[in-house]
Design a protein around this motif. Structure first.
Motif, PDB file in Angstrom:
ATOM      1  N   THR A  39      -3.505  -5.464   1.820  1.00  0.00           N
ATOM      2  CA  THR A  39      -2.595  -4.453   1.264  1.00  0.00           C
ATOM      3  C   THR A  39      -1.900  -3.789   2.427  1.00  0.00           C
ATOM      4  O   THR A  39      -2.543  -3.285   3.357  1.00  0.00           O
ATOM      5  CB  THR A  39      -3.289  -3.461   0.312  1.00  0.00           C
TER       6      THR A  39
ATOM      7  N   ASP B 241       0.852  -1.185   0.000  1.00  0.00           N
ATOM      8  CA  ASP B 241       0.000   0.000   0.000  1.00  0.00           C
ATOM      9  C   ASP B 241       0.889   1.237   0.000  1.00  0.00           C
ATOM     10  O   ASP B 241       1.196   1.799   1.052  1.00  0.00           O
ATOM     11  CB  ASP B 241      -0.882  -0.041   1.262  1.00  0.00           C
TER      12      ASP B 241
ATOM     13  N   LYS C  69      -9.688   2.135  -9.063  1.00  0.00           N
ATOM     14  CA  LYS C  69     -10.253   2.249  -7.714  1.00  0.00           C
ATOM     15  C   LYS C  69     -11.344   3.317  -7.733  1.00  0.00           C
ATOM     16  O   LYS C  69     -11.094   4.476  -8.098  1.00  0.00           O
ATOM     17  CB  LYS C  69      -9.147   2.690  -6.764  1.00  0.00           C
TER      18      LYS C  69
ATOM     19  N   THR D 165      -1.406  -1.219  -4.187  1.00  0.00           N
ATOM     20  CA  THR D 165      -2.553  -0.298  -4.127  1.00  0.00           C
ATOM     21  C   THR D 165      -2.014   1.110  -3.874  1.00  0.00           C
ATOM     22  O   THR D 165      -1.067   1.301  -3.116  1.00  0.00           O
ATOM     23  CB  THR D 165      -3.558  -0.666  -3.020  1.00  0.00           C
TER      24      THR D 165
ATOM     25  N   ALA E  22      -7.691  -3.391   3.761  1.00  0.00           N
ATOM     26  CA  ALA E  22      -6.939  -2.150   3.559  1.00  0.00           C
ATOM     27  C   ALA E  22      -6.856  -1.371   4.859  1.00  0.00           C
ATOM     28  O   ALA E  22      -7.546  -1.690   5.828  1.00  0.00           O
ATOM     29  CB  ALA E  22      -7.612  -1.308   2.480  1.00  0.00           C
ATOM     30  N   SER E  23      -6.001  -0.343   4.837  1.00  0.00           N
ATOM     31  CA  SER E  23      -5.745   0.451   6.041  1.00  0.00           C
ATOM     32  C   SER E  23      -5.186  -0.444   7.152  1.00  0.00           C
ATOM     33  O   SER E  23      -5.520  -0.311   8.320  1.00  0.00           O
ATOM     34  CB  SER E  23      -7.041   1.153   6.484  1.00  0.00           C
TER      35      SER E  23
ATOM     36  N   ASN F 178      -3.470   5.418  -3.559  1.00  0.00           N
ATOM     37  CA  ASN F 178      -4.622   6.323  -3.462  1.00  0.00           C
ATOM     38  C   ASN F 178      -4.074   7.747  -3.573  1.00  0.00           C
ATOM     39  O   ASN F 178      -2.850   7.938  -3.536  1.00  0.00           O
ATOM     40  CB  ASN F 178      -5.441   6.071  -2.172  1.00  0.00           C
TER      41      ASN F 178
ATOM     42  N   LEU G  72      -1.509   8.709  -0.934  1.00  0.00           N
ATOM     43  CA  LEU G  72      -0.206   8.042  -1.076  1.00  0.00           C
ATOM     44  C   LEU G  72       0.582   8.654  -2.229  1.00  0.00           C
ATOM     45  O   LEU G  72       1.801   8.801  -2.143  1.00  0.00           O
ATOM     46  CB  LEU G  72      -0.404   6.533  -1.296  1.00  0.00           C
TER      47      LEU G  72
ATOM     48  N   ARG H 248      -8.888   2.514   9.892  1.00  0.00           N
ATOM     49  CA  ARG H 248      -9.677   3.735  10.137  1.00  0.00           C
ATOM     50  C   ARG H 248     -10.902   3.437  10.989  1.00  0.00           C
ATOM     51  O   ARG H 248     -11.386   4.320  11.709  1.00  0.00           O
ATOM     52  CB  ARG H 248     -10.079   4.375   8.804  1.00  0.00           C
TER      53      ARG H 248
ATOM     54  N   PHE I 138     -11.580  -0.564   5.086  1.00  0.00           N
ATOM     55  CA  PHE I 138     -10.460   0.117   5.746  1.00  0.00           C
ATOM     56  C   PHE I 138     -10.472  -0.214   7.238  1.00  0.00           C
ATOM     57  O   PHE I 138     -11.101   0.488   8.040  1.00  0.00           O
ATOM     58  CB  PHE I 138     -10.602   1.631   5.568  1.00  0.00           C
TER      59      PHE I 138
ATOM     60  N   ARG J 189      -2.529  -1.585   9.729  1.00  0.00           N
ATOM     61  CA  ARG J 189      -1.612  -0.762  10.529  1.00  0.00           C
ATOM     62  C   ARG J 189      -0.528  -1.586  11.228  1.00  0.00           C
ATOM     63  O   ARG J 189       0.463  -1.031  11.674  1.00  0.00           O
ATOM     64  CB  ARG J 189      -2.397   0.008  11.591  1.00  0.00           C
TER      65      ARG J 189
HETATM   66  O1  G3P Z   1      -5.515   1.183   1.040  1.00  0.00           O
HETATM   67  C1  G3P Z   1      -6.147   2.173   1.806  1.00  0.00           C
HETATM   68  C2  G3P Z   1      -5.178   2.703   2.780  1.00  0.00           C
HETATM   69  O2  G3P Z   1      -4.140   3.327   2.123  1.00  0.00           O
HETATM   70  C3  G3P Z   1      -5.690   3.600   3.812  1.00  0.00           C
HETATM   71  O3  G3P Z   1      -4.786   3.496   4.838  1.00  0.00           O
HETATM   72  O4  G3P Z   1      -3.591   4.144   6.838  1.00  0.00           O
HETATM   73  O5  G3P Z   1      -4.581   5.900   5.328  1.00  0.00           O
HETATM   74  O6  G3P Z   1      -6.050   4.462   6.719  1.00  0.00           O
HETATM   75  P1  G3P Z   1      -4.754   4.577   5.998  1.00  0.00           P
END
Ligand code: G3P
Length: 223
Positions: A191, A6, A91, A26, A171-172, A28, A31, A140, A137, A174
Motif C-alpha cells: 500500500t 494509502d 481494519k 487503505t 504498509a508504511s 486510517n 489519513l 515506522r 508498518f 516511504r
Molecule cells: O497503511 C499504514 C500507513 O498509512 C502508515 O504509514 O507513513 O504513517 O507510517 P505512515
C-alpha cells in the motif's frame, strides 16, 4: 503483486485509479483527518459517506479502520463499516481486544486487515484470527533503526511454512525501494502513498531517452 494506494484523498485515489494499476485502497484515522476540511462538523456519517465515495471510485478492497478499543465496540463498528459496500475491509489493530474482534468478524465473513503490526508473532496471531490481510508498518520500524523489510521476509516465510492464506500487505511504505524489496520477497500487496506511486514510474534515462526520440522524430514529416 497488488498495489493499493494509502490515502483517503479522493483526488489522489482517482488519479492513481486512472493509471490502471490500482487494486485497492487503505485508509486510517490519520489519513482521514488529513482530508477533513471542517473538523468541528465531521460526523461518523460523513466518515462512512467518504468511505462509500472511495468504493465508488475503486473496484477493489477498501480498508476502513475502527476507531474504538474494546472488542465489542470494534465488532459493532466493523459490522457497520462492512455494510457500506461489499469491498470494505475492516481494519482492526493488533491488540488482544482487536484479536477477539477479528476472530468474530472474520467468522461472520467480514474481511479483516490486521493493522499496526510490528512483529512476526503479531503476524502469526493475525493469521490465526482469520485476517484477510496483515499490515506490517515497515517505514515506522525503519524510523526507529529497525529493519522494516526484514520483518516482511520473516512473515512471508512463516506464512509459506504453514500455508496461511492471510495476505502480506506491506504498509508504511516511504520510497520505491520498499516496493522493490517487497516484490522480491513475494509480499502479496504494497500500500503506497500517491507520491511514491509516481516515483515508481520515474527514471532519468526514460526522460533523456524520450527527449532524444522526440527531437529525432522531427525527421518524420506529415505526422
Ligand atoms: O497503511 C499504514 C500507513 O498509512 C502508515 O504509514 O507513513 O504513517 O507510517 P505512515
Amino acid at each position: 503483486m497488488k498495489f493499493f494506494i494509502d490515502t483517503a484523498d479522493l483526488d489522489e485515489i482517482r488519479a492513481a485509479n486512472d493509471l490502471g494499476v490500482l487494486d485497492g485502497v487503505t485508509t486510517n484515522p490519520s489519513l482521514v483527518a488529513k482530508i477533513v476540511e471542517d473538523p468541528d462538523n465531521f460526523t461518523y456519517e460523513d466518515f462512512k459517506d467518504h468511505i462509500a465515495k472511495i468504493c465508488d471510485i475503486v473496484g477493489g478492497p477498501v480498508s476502513a479502520e475502527v476507531t474504538t478499543l474494546t472488542a465489542d465496540e470494534m465488532i459493532s463498528q466493523g459490522e457497520e463499516l462492512a455494510s457500506i459496500d461489499e469491498n470494505v475491509v475492516v481494519k482492526c489493530p493488533l491488540t488482544l481486544e482487536g484479536l477477539k474482534a477479528m476472530r468474530h468478524l472474520s467468522g461472520n465473513s467480514i474481511r479483516i486487515n490486521a493493522t499496526l503490526v510490528f512483529s512476526p508473532t503479531q503476524a502469526i496471531l493475525a493469521a490465526k484470527a482469520g485476517a484477510s490481510y496483515v499490515s506490517p508498518f515497515v517505514g515506522r520500524l525503519d524510523d526507529i533503526s529497525t529493519d522494516g523489510m526484514a520483518l516482511i521476509e520473516q512473515i512471508v516465510t512463516i506464512y509459506r511454512n504453514y500455508r496461511f492464506t492471510t495476505e502480506v500487505l506491506v504498509a508504511s511504505v516511504r520510497h520505491p525501494q520498499h516496493v522493490v524489496e517487497a516484490a522480491i520477497m513475494g509480499a502479496d500487496v504494497a500500500t503506497i502513498p500517491f507520491k511514491v506511486i509516481e516515483q515508481l514510474a520515474k527514471h532519468p534515462l526514460t526522460d533523456t531517452g524520450l527527449d532524444r526520440f522526440m527531437k529525432d522524430a522531427a525527421v518524420i514529416k506529415n505526422r
